[in-house]
Design a protein around this motif. Structure first.
Motif, PDB file in Angstrom:
ATOM      1  N   CYS A 180     -10.861 -22.000  -2.582  1.00  0.00           N
ATOM      2  CA  CYS A 180     -11.135 -22.488  -1.047  1.00  0.00           C
ATOM      3  C   CYS A 180     -10.233 -21.713  -0.027  1.00  0.00           C
ATOM      4  O   CYS A 180     -10.678 -21.367   0.938  1.00  0.00           O
ATOM      5  N   GLY A 181      -9.186 -21.384  -0.427  1.00  0.00           N
ATOM      6  CA  GLY A 181      -8.206 -20.795   0.466  1.00  0.00           C
ATOM      7  C   GLY A 181      -8.124 -19.250   0.586  1.00  0.00           C
ATOM      8  O   GLY A 181      -7.321 -18.373   0.227  1.00  0.00           O
ATOM      9  N   SER A 220      -5.125 -17.439   3.284  1.00  0.00           N
ATOM     10  CA  SER A 220      -4.046 -18.330   3.545  1.00  0.00           C
ATOM     11  C   SER A 220      -3.066 -18.630   2.378  1.00  0.00           C
ATOM     12  O   SER A 220      -3.321 -18.428   1.246  1.00  0.00           O
ATOM     13  N   HIS A 252      -2.403 -23.629  -0.396  1.00  0.00           N
ATOM     14  CA  HIS A 252      -3.747 -24.061  -0.889  1.00  0.00           C
ATOM     15  C   HIS A 252      -4.473 -25.138   0.083  1.00  0.00           C
ATOM     16  O   HIS A 252      -5.627 -25.513  -0.377  1.00  0.00           O
ATOM     17  N   THR A 253      -3.795 -25.309   1.072  1.00  0.00           N
ATOM     18  CA  THR A 253      -4.529 -26.611   1.947  1.00  0.00           C
ATOM     19  C   THR A 253      -5.110 -25.727   3.162  1.00  0.00           C
ATOM     20  O   THR A 253      -4.487 -24.805   3.681  1.00  0.00           O
ATOM     21  N   GLN A 254      -6.197 -26.092   3.455  1.00  0.00           N
ATOM     22  CA  GLN A 254      -6.889 -25.471   4.351  1.00  0.00           C
ATOM     23  C   GLN A 254      -7.975 -26.579   4.968  1.00  0.00           C
ATOM     24  O   GLN A 254      -8.499 -27.384   4.566  1.00  0.00           O
ATOM     25  N   GLU A 270     -12.517 -24.691   9.388  1.00  0.00           N
ATOM     26  CA  GLU A 270     -11.782 -23.444   9.426  1.00  0.00           C
ATOM     27  C   GLU A 270     -12.575 -22.505  10.559  1.00  0.00           C
ATOM     28  O   GLU A 270     -13.694 -22.908  11.048  1.00  0.00           O
TER      29      GLU A 270
END
Length: 133
Positions: A62-63, A114, A117-119, A123
């Motif tokens: 995801c990141g 990033s 790992h948090t996004q 975005e």
């Protein structure tokens, strides 16, 4: 001795790509590239079936920032003089890129490289059209 907590793997997101071919599916190819490491994570085409929906998907970090590039080898795009072709890229079910009218190629990017790992789901999405008419 203090123990080091195990590192958790990066969360994965489902990235789906829909391609609707035009009357000349053999001219259409595309790539999805992870811009953080330069790896091609998914690709498609050339196709055989005219005016047909083709869907591909992959679980990918995801990141990361991804670039989608679609090409038409003849240079007449996938819409609208030779059919009603189109494309859509979705991340975790949300459309992040779409298009249909271009000449030789079209390209767009989404996400970011990033360090965490948090996004956020909302975005930054950038879109550039190489040549359009």
């Amino acid at each position: 001795a203090p123990s080091t907590p195990p590192t958790s793997p990066a969360p994965l997101c489902n990235i789906e790509i829909d391609i609707v071919t035009d009357k000349y599916p053999e001219e259409t190819t595309w790539l999805l590239v992870n811009k953080c490491n330069g790896v091609v994570v998914l690709s498609g085409g050339p196709y055989i079936s005219r005016n047909t929906l083709h869907t591909d998907s992959i679980l990918a970090p995801c990141g990361a920032e991804y670039t989608f590039m679609i090409n038409d080898s003849y240079g007449d795009g996938i819409c609208c003089s030779n059919g009603s072709g189109s494309y859509e890229v979705r991340k975790s079910g949300f459309a992040v890129l779409s298009g249909k009218q271009f000449v030789l190629s079209d390209e767009g990017s989404f996400g970011s490289c990033s360090p965490t790992h948090t996004q956020a789901l909302s975005e930054d999405i950038s879109y550039t059209s190489a040549i359009s008419y």
